[in-house]
Design a protein around this motif. Structure first.
Motif, PDB file in Angstrom:
ATOM      1  N   PRO A   1       7.076 -23.022  11.278  1.00 21.82           N
ATOM      2  CA  PRO A   1       7.725 -24.201  10.679  1.00 21.82           C
ATOM      3  C   PRO A   1       6.725 -25.253  10.204  1.00 21.82           C
ATOM      4  CG  PRO A   1       8.772 -23.598  12.765  1.00 21.82           C
ATOM      5  CD  PRO A   1       7.511 -22.808  12.669  1.00 21.82           C
ATOM      6  N   GLU A   2       5.649 -25.461  10.984  1.00 22.09           N
ATOM      7  CA  GLU A   2       4.668 -26.477  10.613  1.00 22.09           C
ATOM      8  C   GLU A   2       3.911 -26.081   9.350  1.00 22.09           C
ATOM      9  OE1 GLU A   2       3.932 -29.503  11.772  1.00 22.09           O
ATOM     10  OE2 GLU A   2       5.654 -29.394  13.118  1.00 22.09           O
ATOM     11  N   LEU A   3       3.484 -24.841   9.257  1.00 21.85           N
ATOM     12  CA  LEU A   3       2.748 -24.388   8.072  1.00 21.85           C
ATOM     13  C   LEU A   3       3.626 -24.429   6.830  1.00 21.85           C
ATOM     14  CD1 LEU A   3       0.753 -21.379   9.585  1.00 21.85           C
ATOM     15  CD2 LEU A   3      -0.179 -23.576   8.844  1.00 21.85           C
ATOM     16  N   LYS A   4       4.882 -24.040   6.984  1.00 21.94           N
ATOM     17  CA  LYS A   4       5.808 -24.084   5.848  1.00 21.94           C
ATOM     18  C   LYS A   4       6.043 -25.521   5.397  1.00 21.94           C
ATOM     19  CE  LYS A   4      10.339 -22.421   4.348  1.00 21.94           C
ATOM     20  NZ  LYS A   4      11.568 -21.674   4.755  1.00 21.94           N
ATOM     21  N   LYS A   5       6.198 -26.423   6.368  1.00 19.38           N
ATOM     22  CA  LYS A   5       6.433 -27.826   6.045  1.00 19.38           C
ATOM     23  C   LYS A   5       5.236 -28.438   5.314  1.00 19.38           C
ATOM     24  CE  LYS A   5       6.331 -30.868   9.388  1.00 19.38           C
ATOM     25  NZ  LYS A   5       6.713 -31.569  10.629  1.00 19.38           N
ATOM     26  N   ARG A   6       4.034 -27.981   5.654  1.00 16.28           N
ATOM     27  CA  ARG A   6       2.824 -28.529   5.043  1.00 16.28           C
ATOM     28  C   ARG A   6       2.424 -27.813   3.762  1.00 16.28           C
ATOM     29  NH1 ARG A   6      -0.264 -31.443   9.356  1.00 16.28           N
ATOM     30  NH2 ARG A   6       1.151 -31.548  11.135  1.00 16.28           N
ATOM     31  N   GLY A   7       3.194 -26.801   3.340  1.00 13.49           N
ATOM     32  CA  GLY A   7       2.965 -26.180   2.038  1.00 13.49           C
ATOM     33  C   GLY A   7       1.988 -25.031   2.015  1.00 13.49           C
ATOM     34  N   TYR A   8       1.722 -24.394   3.171  1.00 19.94           N
ATOM     35  CA  TYR A   8       0.808 -23.257   3.199  1.00 19.94           C
ATOM     36  C   TYR A   8       1.517 -21.978   2.745  1.00 19.94           C
ATOM     37  CZ  TYR A   8      -2.819 -25.953   5.543  1.00 19.94           C
ATOM     38  OH  TYR A   8      -3.793 -26.869   5.835  1.00 19.94           O
ATOM     39  N   ASP A   9       0.737 -21.032   2.215  1.00 20.54           N
ATOM     40  CA  ASP A   9       1.280 -19.785   1.693  1.00 20.54           C
ATOM     41  C   ASP A   9       1.952 -18.982   2.816  1.00 20.54           C
ATOM     42  OD1 ASP A   9       1.139 -17.761  -0.736  1.00 20.54           O
ATOM     43  OD2 ASP A   9       0.625 -16.623   1.052  1.00 20.54           O
ATOM     44  N   GLU A  10       3.213 -18.595   2.598  1.00 18.48           N
ATOM     45  CA  GLU A  10       3.976 -17.940   3.661  1.00 18.48           C
ATOM     46  C   GLU A  10       3.454 -16.542   3.958  1.00 18.48           C
ATOM     47  OE1 GLU A  10       8.624 -17.199   4.922  1.00 18.48           O
ATOM     48  OE2 GLU A  10       8.073 -17.090   2.802  1.00 18.48           O
ATOM     49  N   MET A  11       3.019 -15.808   2.924  1.00 20.51           N
ATOM     50  CA  MET A  11       2.567 -14.435   3.148  1.00 20.51           C
ATOM     51  C   MET A  11       1.330 -14.392   4.037  1.00 20.51           C
ATOM     52  SD  MET A  11       4.626 -12.253   1.779  1.00 20.51           S
ATOM     53  CE  MET A  11       3.724 -10.744   1.441  1.00 20.51           C
ATOM     54  N   VAL A  12       0.365 -15.269   3.767  1.00 28.61           N
ATOM     55  CA  VAL A  12      -0.847 -15.294   4.597  1.00 28.61           C
ATOM     56  C   VAL A  12      -0.511 -15.811   5.998  1.00 28.61           C
ATOM     57  CG1 VAL A  12      -3.197 -16.182   4.815  1.00 28.61           C
ATOM     58  CG2 VAL A  12      -2.303 -15.594   2.572  1.00 28.61           C
ATOM     59  N   SER A  13       0.410 -16.760   6.086  1.00 25.14           N
ATOM     60  CA  SER A  13       0.822 -17.256   7.400  1.00 25.14           C
ATOM     61  C   SER A  13       1.441 -16.136   8.231  1.00 25.14           C
ATOM     62  CB  SER A  13       1.831 -18.404   7.244  1.00 25.14           C
ATOM     63  OG  SER A  13       1.258 -19.493   6.557  1.00 25.14           O
ATOM     64  N   LEU A  14       2.350 -15.353   7.618  1.00 27.96           N
ATOM     65  CA  LEU A  14       2.992 -14.247   8.328  1.00 27.96           C
ATOM     66  C   LEU A  14       1.980 -13.164   8.690  1.00 27.96           C
ATOM     67  CD1 LEU A  14       6.312 -13.797   6.296  1.00 27.96           C
ATOM     68  CD2 LEU A  14       6.107 -14.532   8.667  1.00 27.96           C
ATOM     69  N   GLY A  15       1.119 -12.811   7.732  1.00 25.53           N
ATOM     70  CA  GLY A  15       0.136 -11.748   7.976  1.00 25.53           C
ATOM     71  C   GLY A  15      -0.847 -12.111   9.072  1.00 25.53           C
ATOM     72  N   SER A  16      -1.330 -13.354   9.057  1.00 19.01           N
ATOM     73  CA  SER A  16      -2.288 -13.764  10.086  1.00 19.01           C
ATOM     74  C   SER A  16      -1.631 -13.821  11.464  1.00 19.01           C
ATOM     75  CB  SER A  16      -2.901 -15.125   9.732  1.00 19.01           C
ATOM     76  OG  SER A  16      -1.903 -16.118   9.598  1.00 19.01           O
ATOM     77  N   LEU A  17      -0.354 -14.195  11.516  1.00 19.48           N
ATOM     78  CA  LEU A  17       0.354 -14.191  12.792  1.00 19.48           C
ATOM     79  C   LEU A  17       0.570 -12.778  13.307  1.00 19.48           C
ATOM     80  CD1 LEU A  17       3.020 -17.010  12.358  1.00 19.48           C
ATOM     81  CD2 LEU A  17       1.338 -16.836  14.189  1.00 19.48           C
ATOM     82  N   ALA A  18       0.941 -11.863  12.409  1.00 19.72           N
ATOM     83  CA  ALA A  18       1.141 -10.466  12.823  1.00 19.72           C
ATOM     84  C   ALA A  18      -0.153  -9.880  13.362  1.00 19.72           C
ATOM     85  CB  ALA A  18       1.648  -9.638  11.642  1.00 19.72           C
ATOM     86  N   GLY A  19      -1.265 -10.149  12.661  1.00 22.59           N
ATOM     87  CA  GLY A  19      -2.549  -9.608  13.091  1.00 22.59           C
ATOM     88  C   GLY A  19      -3.074 -10.286  14.343  1.00 22.59           C
ATOM     89  N   ALA A  20      -3.055 -11.627  14.356  1.00 28.48           N
ATOM     90  CA  ALA A  20      -3.619 -12.358  15.492  1.00 28.48           C
ATOM     91  C   ALA A  20      -2.769 -12.186  16.741  1.00 28.48           C
ATOM     92  CB  ALA A  20      -3.754 -13.843  15.147  1.00 28.48           C
ATOM     93  N   GLY A  21      -1.478 -11.919  16.573  1.00 28.02           N
ATOM     94  CA  GLY A  21      -0.627 -11.691  17.739  1.00 28.02           C
ATOM     95  C   GLY A  21      -1.067 -10.504  18.568  1.00 28.02           C
ATOM     96  N   THR A  22      -1.726  -9.543  17.930  1.00 28.33           N
ATOM     97  CA  THR A  22      -2.192  -8.368  18.664  1.00 28.33           C
ATOM     98  C   THR A  22      -3.305  -8.703  19.649  1.00 28.33           C
ATOM     99  OG1 THR A  22      -3.853  -7.775  16.976  1.00 28.33           O
ATOM    100  CG2 THR A  22      -1.632  -6.878  16.699  1.00 28.33           C
ATOM    101  N   LEU A  23      -3.904  -9.893  19.525  1.00 32.64           N
ATOM    102  CA  LEU A  23      -4.951 -10.289  20.470  1.00 32.64           C
ATOM    103  C   LEU A  23      -4.416 -10.371  21.893  1.00 32.64           C
ATOM    104  CD1 LEU A  23      -6.662 -13.041  18.299  1.00 32.64           C
ATOM    105  CD2 LEU A  23      -7.691 -10.865  18.977  1.00 32.64           C
ATOM    106  N   GLY A  24      -3.089 -10.451  22.027  1.00 34.34           N
ATOM    107  CA  GLY A  24      -2.488 -10.491  23.351  1.00 34.34           C
ATOM    108  C   GLY A  24      -2.795  -9.272  24.194  1.00 34.34           C
ATOM    109  N   ILE A  25      -3.075  -8.122  23.550  1.00 28.79           N
ATOM    110  CA  ILE A  25      -3.393  -6.918  24.325  1.00 28.79           C
ATOM    111  C   ILE A  25      -4.880  -6.586  24.295  1.00 28.79           C
ATOM    112  CG2 ILE A  25      -1.100  -5.926  24.021  1.00 28.79           C
ATOM    113  CD1 ILE A  25      -2.241  -4.103  21.866  1.00 28.79           C
ATOM    114  N   LEU A  26      -5.690  -7.339  23.522  1.00 25.90           N
ATOM    115  CA  LEU A  26      -7.127  -7.078  23.478  1.00 25.90           C
ATOM    116  C   LEU A  26      -7.898  -8.048  24.359  1.00 25.90           C
ATOM    117  CD1 LEU A  26      -9.488  -5.457  22.276  1.00 25.90           C
ATOM    118  CD2 LEU A  26      -9.508  -7.056  20.345  1.00 25.90           C
ATOM    119  N   ILE A  27      -7.425  -9.296  24.436  1.00 24.61           N
ATOM    120  CA  ILE A  27      -8.084 -10.280  25.293  1.00 24.61           C
ATOM    121  C   ILE A  27      -7.521 -10.148  26.706  1.00 24.61           C
ATOM    122  CG2 ILE A  27      -8.485 -12.736  25.689  1.00 24.61           C
ATOM    123  CD1 ILE A  27      -8.216 -13.206  22.735  1.00 24.61           C
ATOM    124  N   PRO A  28      -8.374  -9.905  27.698  1.00 19.84           N
ATOM    125  CA  PRO A  28      -7.878  -9.732  29.082  1.00 19.84           C
ATOM    126  C   PRO A  28      -7.217 -11.009  29.597  1.00 19.84           C
ATOM    127  CG  PRO A  28     -10.150  -9.000  28.828  1.00 19.84           C
ATOM    128  CD  PRO A  28      -9.822  -9.760  27.583  1.00 19.84           C
TER     129      PRO A  28
END
Length: 438
Positions: free
Chosen positions: A133-160
């Motif tokens: 919601p914050e990125l959308k409100k501030r005018g950031y590109d939605e595709m890169v926002s979604l892609g970076s969240l999908a990718g960075a979310g995987t850090l939950g299983i790589l970082i102990p």
């Protein structure tokens, strides 16, 4: 069953799954249907209903999964406070110089939260609830926002600590502590690659970036950073309970909820209606994720009954490949398996066959554990069974193909990380060897 029959079964299941998803059937239901179809091909009259009931209970009764609804509730509580706005206000002055600016919060936030959640789904859901919601409100590109969240979310299983790492350590009979230590530097590599991609994308697409904020003095930056204190206190609280031995990784989620309620009360947003909305929001999202987990678990069991994962691993072993060729083929094999299986099932179903091949090729089993976790991360962001894609699809309202397309660059960055740790294995092994010399 012979190889041709197994290929035919896999093809039928994949076609049905794609057709169901394209027609708008719920993801969990689609996976359950495909698992049922796969079970029909198994000779011997398997009691499908009993298997489904047992699988559903074992998945939902897992103690490790108890953290999932709690972390989701934590995100719902924080979403209804001013924390998201305060976090962005606190980080914005320090990220203004970096191309991509606040989109790096996705990577930083997932890295921080991933280190306390141990779950890819919980990490993605928590940060997405705050960041989208914050990125959308501030005018950031939605595709890169979604892609970076999908990718960075995987850090939950790589970082102990990571549930996936624990499962592999048990299956491979290696030290859990060594696997945990081995995950730190590769996770840093992943975060640098993600932030690097965001920065390069921002430089190449300046027209898609919002206007730069006005410059601030150091005093103004420090004043704005006061807004980060609630976030940092919450992270310290959850970390302290884990490091001091007050709670397990799962129990940390409860401390996180307690801290979130404290922040909400301190900010004056803990009203009766907000509390009830957070409970209902967490319940809806948890039910959605649990249905998908049940479907994915049942489909994984069905694939195990057919023998497709073991047959694929045995087929790879029959080629007697060189070490690097073996890693290349295994990467392709696991990417294909990731299209139909969840990460834990990939590990459980294939390690018995794959580990002897890895040892014979001269690879360290601790190193292979991190390699496998990275492959599981790739499965989390690859259709049609990419779990992070499902979470973001629900939270963003976008269809699965749009989210998958947004995540594609980050899928390739994970593939690049696999190549890097293969060429430079010391990135993985340096910390375990320092802690356990000889």
């Amino acid at each position: 069953m012979d190889t041709l029959q197994l290929v035919e079964i896999a093809g039928v299941v994949l076609v049905v799954l794609l057709a169901l998803l394209a027609s708008g059937v719920w993801i969990g239901i689609a996976l359950l249907v495909c698992g049922w179809i796969a079970m029909l091909f198994v000779p011997g009259g398997i009691p499908i209903g009993s298997v489904l009931a047992t699988n559903s209970w074992s998945n939902s009764a897992s103690w490790s999964l108890a953290a999932l609804p709690l972390f989701i509730w934590m995100g719902e509580i924080l979403f209804r406070t001013r924390l998201s706005e305060e976090m962005f206000r606190g980080l914005a002055p320090w990220l203004g110089w970096l191309p991509g600016r606040l989109m790096h919060v996705n990577v930083i936030g997932c890295g921080l939260f991933g280190s306390i959640s141990g779950s890819s789904a919980a990490t993605t859901a928590m940060i997405a609830k705050i960041a989208l919601p914050e990125l959308k409100k501030r005018g950031y590109d939605e595709m890169v926002s979604l892609g970076s969240l999908a990718g960075a979310g995987t850090l939950g299983i790589l970082i102990p600590p990571s549930i996936t790492m624990v499962v592999y350590a048990v299956a491979a009979n290696v030290s859990i502590i060594q696997i945990f230590l081995a995950g730190f530097l590769p996770s840093a590599v992943v975060m640098v690659l993600y932030s690097g991609y965001i920065a390069i994308w921002a430089l190449m697409n300046p027209d898609k970036m919002p206007p730069a904020p006005p410059k601030m003095t150091l005093k103004q930056k420090l004043s704005e950073s006061v807004n980060l204190i609630p976030v940092m206190l919450l992270i310290v609280l959850v970390f302290a309970t884990l490091l001091l031995g007050w709670a397990t990784a799962t129990e940390c989620a409860a401390w996180g909820v307690l801290g979130s309620l404290g922040i909400a009360a301190w900010s004056g947003t803990l009203t009766r209606s907000a509390f009830w909305e957070s409970v209902m929001g967490a319940t809806r999202l948890t039910c959605m994720i649990m249905l998908i987990l049940t479907g994915a678990g049942f489909m994984s069991i069905a694939m195990g009954y057919t023998g497709i994962p073991n047959a694929l691993a045995a087929w790879v072993d029959s080629f007697h490949l060189s070490p690097y060729a073996l890693i290349t083929v295994l990467t392709i094999m696991y990417i294909l398996l990731g299209a139909a299986l969840d990460g834990l099932s990939m590990i459980v179903l294939t390690t018995v066959v794959v580990l002897p091949m890895i040892q014979q090729a001269g690879f360290d089993l601790v190193w292979f554990g991190i390699f496998l976790v990275l492959i599981v991360e790739m499965a989390e962001v690859s259709p049609p069974v990419g779990f992070n894609l499902f979470v973001l699809q629900t939270m963003s309202g976008r269809d699965s193909l749009t989210v998958a397309r947004a995540a594609l660059p980050f899928f390739f960055l994970l593939m690049a990380t696999v190549a890097i740790i293969t060429i430079f294995p010391e990135i993985v092994m340096v910390l375990p060897r320092m802690a356990f010399p000889g």
